[in-house]
Design a protein around this motif. Sequence first.
Motif, PDB file in Angstrom:
ATOM      1  N   VAL A  82       0.784  -1.267   0.170  1.00  0.00           N
ATOM      2  CA  VAL A  82       0.534   0.177  -0.332  1.00  0.00           C
ATOM      3  C   VAL A  82       0.937   1.066   0.007  1.00  0.00           C
ATOM      4  O   VAL A  82       1.490   1.294   0.453  1.00  0.00           O
ATOM      5  CB  VAL A  82      -0.878   0.094   1.198  1.00  0.00           C
ATOM      6  CG1 VAL A  82      -1.396   1.262   1.300  1.00  0.00           C
ATOM      7  CG2 VAL A  82      -2.101  -1.172   1.233  1.00  0.00           C
ATOM      8  N   GLY A  83       0.520   2.062  -1.030  1.00  0.00           N
ATOM      9  CA  GLY A  83       1.301   3.101  -0.977  1.00  0.00           C
ATOM     10  C   GLY A  83       2.616   3.501  -1.409  1.00  0.00           C
ATOM     11  O   GLY A  83       2.761   2.359  -2.030  1.00  0.00           O
ATOM     12  N   GLN A  84       3.314   4.288  -0.734  1.00  0.00           N
ATOM     13  CA  GLN A  84       4.457   4.473  -1.744  1.00  0.00           C
ATOM     14  C   GLN A  84       5.439   2.897  -0.738  1.00  0.00           C
ATOM     15  O   GLN A  84       5.562   3.497   0.107  1.00  0.00           O
ATOM     16  CB  GLN A  84       5.375   5.555  -2.266  1.00  0.00           C
ATOM     17  CG  GLN A  84       4.061   6.305  -2.926  1.00  0.00           C
ATOM     18  CD  GLN A  84       3.341   7.577  -1.700  1.00  0.00           C
ATOM     19  OE1 GLN A  84       3.222   7.185  -0.629  1.00  0.00           O
ATOM     20  NE2 GLN A  84       3.683   8.824  -1.736  1.00  0.00           N
ATOM     21  N   ASP A 111      -2.672   3.548  11.378  1.00  0.00           N
ATOM     22  CA  ASP A 111      -1.565   4.274  10.889  1.00  0.00           C
ATOM     23  C   ASP A 111      -2.660   5.799  10.930  1.00  0.00           C
ATOM     24  O   ASP A 111      -1.980   6.421  10.925  1.00  0.00           O
ATOM     25  CB  ASP A 111      -1.333   4.573   9.303  1.00  0.00           C
ATOM     26  CG  ASP A 111      -2.392   3.776   8.176  1.00  0.00           C
ATOM     27  OD1 ASP A 111      -3.270   3.072   9.780  1.00  0.00           O
ATOM     28  OD2 ASP A 111      -2.758   4.321   7.945  1.00  0.00           O
ATOM     29  N   ASP A 112      -3.454   5.140  11.569  1.00  0.00           N
ATOM     30  CA  ASP A 112      -5.032   5.937  11.041  1.00  0.00           C
ATOM     31  C   ASP A 112      -5.569   7.257  12.406  1.00  0.00           C
ATOM     32  O   ASP A 112      -5.176   6.393  13.669  1.00  0.00           O
ATOM     33  CB  ASP A 112      -6.491   5.591  10.579  1.00  0.00           C
ATOM     34  CG  ASP A 112      -7.567   6.898  11.031  1.00  0.00           C
ATOM     35  OD1 ASP A 112      -7.020   8.427  10.781  1.00  0.00           O
ATOM     36  OD2 ASP A 112      -8.790   6.243  10.624  1.00  0.00           O
ATOM     37  N   ILE A 159      -3.879  -2.452   6.735  1.00  0.00           N
ATOM     38  CA  ILE A 159      -3.542  -1.599   5.808  1.00  0.00           C
ATOM     39  C   ILE A 159      -2.958  -0.805   6.097  1.00  0.00           C
ATOM     40  O   ILE A 159      -3.354   0.085   6.559  1.00  0.00           O
ATOM     41  CB  ILE A 159      -5.104  -1.601   5.082  1.00  0.00           C
ATOM     42  CG1 ILE A 159      -5.410  -3.269   4.083  1.00  0.00           C
ATOM     43  CG2 ILE A 159      -4.382  -0.861   3.745  1.00  0.00           C
ATOM     44  CD1 ILE A 159      -6.306  -3.020   3.478  1.00  0.00           C
ATOM     45  N   LYS A 181      -4.196   4.990  -5.612  1.00  0.00           N
ATOM     46  CA  LYS A 181      -3.491   5.863  -4.325  1.00  0.00           C
ATOM     47  C   LYS A 181      -4.794   6.001  -3.933  1.00  0.00           C
ATOM     48  O   LYS A 181      -5.209   5.807  -2.808  1.00  0.00           O
ATOM     49  CB  LYS A 181      -2.621   7.110  -4.567  1.00  0.00           C
ATOM     50  CG  LYS A 181      -2.424   8.053  -3.924  1.00  0.00           C
ATOM     51  CD  LYS A 181      -1.411   7.331  -2.664  1.00  0.00           C
ATOM     52  CE  LYS A 181      -1.780   8.614  -1.289  1.00  0.00           C
ATOM     53  NZ  LYS A 181      -0.720   7.468  -0.366  1.00  0.00           N
ATOM     54  N   HIS A 211      -9.503   3.631   1.990  1.00  0.00           N
ATOM     55  CA  HIS A 211      -9.344   2.927   2.663  1.00  0.00           C
ATOM     56  C   HIS A 211      -8.813   3.725   4.338  1.00  0.00           C
ATOM     57  O   HIS A 211      -9.389   3.401   5.387  1.00  0.00           O
ATOM     58  CB  HIS A 211      -8.323   2.295   2.364  1.00  0.00           C
ATOM     59  CG  HIS A 211      -7.838   0.911   3.954  1.00  0.00           C
ATOM     60  ND1 HIS A 211      -6.777   0.838   4.945  1.00  0.00           N
ATOM     61  CD2 HIS A 211      -8.685   0.384   4.440  1.00  0.00           C
ATOM     62  CE1 HIS A 211      -6.968   0.172   5.877  1.00  0.00           C
ATOM     63  NE2 HIS A 211      -8.228  -0.318   5.344  1.00  0.00           N
ATOM     64  N   PHE A 212      -7.743   4.829   3.964  1.00  0.00           N
ATOM     65  CA  PHE A 212      -7.428   5.648   4.929  1.00  0.00           C
ATOM     66  C   PHE A 212      -8.768   6.390   6.076  1.00  0.00           C
ATOM     67  O   PHE A 212      -8.720   6.270   7.076  1.00  0.00           O
ATOM     68  CB  PHE A 212      -6.588   6.731   4.596  1.00  0.00           C
ATOM     69  CG  PHE A 212      -5.634   7.591   5.372  1.00  0.00           C
ATOM     70  CD1 PHE A 212      -4.870   6.766   6.934  1.00  0.00           C
ATOM     71  CD2 PHE A 212      -5.516   8.992   5.500  1.00  0.00           C
ATOM     72  CE1 PHE A 212      -4.759   7.447   7.288  1.00  0.00           C
ATOM     73  CE2 PHE A 212      -5.271   9.126   6.375  1.00  0.00           C
ATOM     74  CZ  PHE A 212      -4.789   9.118   7.532  1.00  0.00           C
TER      75      PHE A 212
END
Lengths: 658, 152
Positions: free
Chosen positions: A317-319, A377-378, A423, B70, B76-77
């Motif tokens: 996920v993400g870079q 992460d949130d 995630i 992205k 999702h975030f």
Amino acid sequence: MWKRYRLRRLALIRLTECRMLENPTDENIVRWGNEGDSFVVLENEKFTKHILPKHFKHSNFASFVRQLNKYDFHKVRHNNEESGQSQYGPGAWEFKHPDFKMNNKDALDNIRRKAPAARKPNQGPDDVIVPTQQIDLINTQLVATQQQLQQLQERYNELNIHHSMLLQELMGVQKTVVNHEHVMQNVMNFLHSVDAQRRRDSRMINPFNQATTPSGGAVAGQSSQQPQIEEDVPASPLQQASKLLQETNADMLLNPRNLEHMNEISMRMNGTLTTPPPDYGLRNSQQPRPGSRGAPRSAGSSSSVRAGEIDTLVYPVGQTNGIDPMYSEHINNIPYPLPTKPPEPTDPRYQGPEALKKSAQIDPGWIRQPQILLVEDDPTCRRIGGKFLYAFNCAIDSAFDGLEAVNKMHGGSKYDLVLMDIIMPNLDGVSACHLVRQFDNTPIIAMTSNIRSDDISMYFQHGMNDVLPKPFTKEGLFQMLQKHLHHLIKQPGQGIDPQLQPNLTPAGPSHSVAGSTPRPPHAHTHSLTHSLKEEESPSAGASNKSPATTSNWNSPNQIPGVSPVTSSVTDDYMHHVPQQNPYAAQMAGNPPMGYPQMGMHGGGGASGRPGPQQPGIQQQPPQGQHRRQISEISGGEEMAGSGKRQIYSGQMGMQQRR
Amino acid sequence: MFRREQSEPGSVASLPTDVIDISTFEQILGMDDSDEDRDFSKGLVYSFFSQAESTFQEMDENFENKDILKLSSLGHFLKGSSAALGLTKLKDSCEKIQNLGTRRDETGMREEPDMDVSLKKLLQTIRDAKNQFGEAERALKRFFGDVSSQEK
């Protein structure tokens, strides 16, 4: 000048060519090219038939061309011309040599047959260099393949070792469970005798209780709350417990054999097994095991084994950042400093002096404050989770992503529990868990909204211990804490096997019984309040710990989706030992008692049971539903009798078999 | 839109139930020290506002670049935090964004081969999500008695 060429037969060709080209009669057959730097055979057939024999011993155009080639003449191709055809006509052959020029006959000296010795160097660039490149390539590929093979081999060995360690662990745990069962059965025996004694006593002291008229379901349900006082009823919870014990025993009997079988196989296959023999005496399902921790750690330190272990992240996920977190070297060389322990709470709010809380802290009675690592992460979820944990009197450390979590744990921070989002950027939770499992056995709980069964089985495969669906509730979180940190909860009356209590004490049974079936999640709410209420419950005694032990006992059922490891193991090895199944069924009594069946039986028994007229009963109406559940599944008097026999015989059989 | 303008700020009843799941939100409120002192929940909600705003901004940028993967991870975030606060509608939209961003349909069940369809749906869903966020933001600001926000 022509004479020079006579010495060498093939040099004649050049001479004769020059001559034949200059013969005007043959101009329409063979002549100089338009630019004078090539010669053209215009009519192939006539040239072969009439001209070649004049100058050569043969009349074969192909050998003429071959000889030309030997002298480094090359056929001029006309690919670049639009028509694809020669300007001299469709059948024309034009040959060229850099030194073969109409008006420069001296240069003819330079036209030589390509010497065989000179041929090799000439061919060098084409034929020799290319093969060395290819060989180089093949060599590197070979080396790479060998390395891959070696890595695979190492990985395979490592997995083999892990596998056998796991097997031994499992066997150890199973033995522990079996021992627990022994204890439980002994206690059951004892309680049965106490129970019988008490019934005899109460029959003498309080005979009218026996004559109480059967009352409605609700009253009958409440009757089970006071089993010690009524003479008929107490057998039912006991009976119930016995049956449950029997059922689990039957399962237990199957598994060790499967595992032993597996273990044998793996031992045979894995001659270089380095794991220490299992030390069952020291084993406790909740304590970190030195034996199992040693090997993975040493494996983790040798980077060659680790490298290339996992090729892809489970959830990219993400870079991705520059480093590959899967390499253990990177774990050791993380650019930023690792936290020192004890971990500081990231948000002072969590630990702040908020004593005057509307929602007072719910302390389940920790022996010491549990250290929880919250990986999320949130920020919103992190704050909520942290706040909840704080409310449960836990010390919180948090990590922004899997990478940070792995670093913290690898850096020596010890936690009692890890709550891990799945995630996340940089390193997802499953990969992080996989890495952590190389050196640490701290329980890791997946916090995620992805709870499809294949997701969940993947979490387990990578070493997660449980799943907490998101968005989680306070109760769900508390339940997880109880389940995985129950060894940190104060347990009065350590000597008695706690698992018995839920079945016998009035407050306990609803949970243990309900817990043996897949429980709806909201039932946890009850266990929360329950644990608090029990303090004042009259018979609380040792039952304070019932929620924790209960959830521990029933843990496989509470996970949404049974652990794939165990299920696949039994599936596989069921085939090897089919003959053990009937024996298990026999143990459980015939017909094999399923839980629902017992419930059906019990319904009749409950309604026929005399209801008690105790004033204290009405004090707990909200729990009536749970209570009734118990009484429903409890067998009647005669069932109790027959069941008891089953227990005893089964027990004896089991002991013989061990 | 269903709204109870009359009820006083600060009462849970003033929240539009179609926007906010009350039981989830009350759980957050339950973590406050008292009903008067809503430091925790207010701080949480307001930091969520800025988190959501920057996420939407990122979504816009990534939509311009057509980096829909992205977008999926941004969806999702935001889904996680909106779900944690009980913002059900916003959560649903975020889930759709998450699914659409993986070249699937809104439910995530079916592959969506047509990139243009994905982009079109994403555009609409992001717009929906922004509206739902605005709705939730207004309601929550009113709930926390932030009067100045009302003209916003």
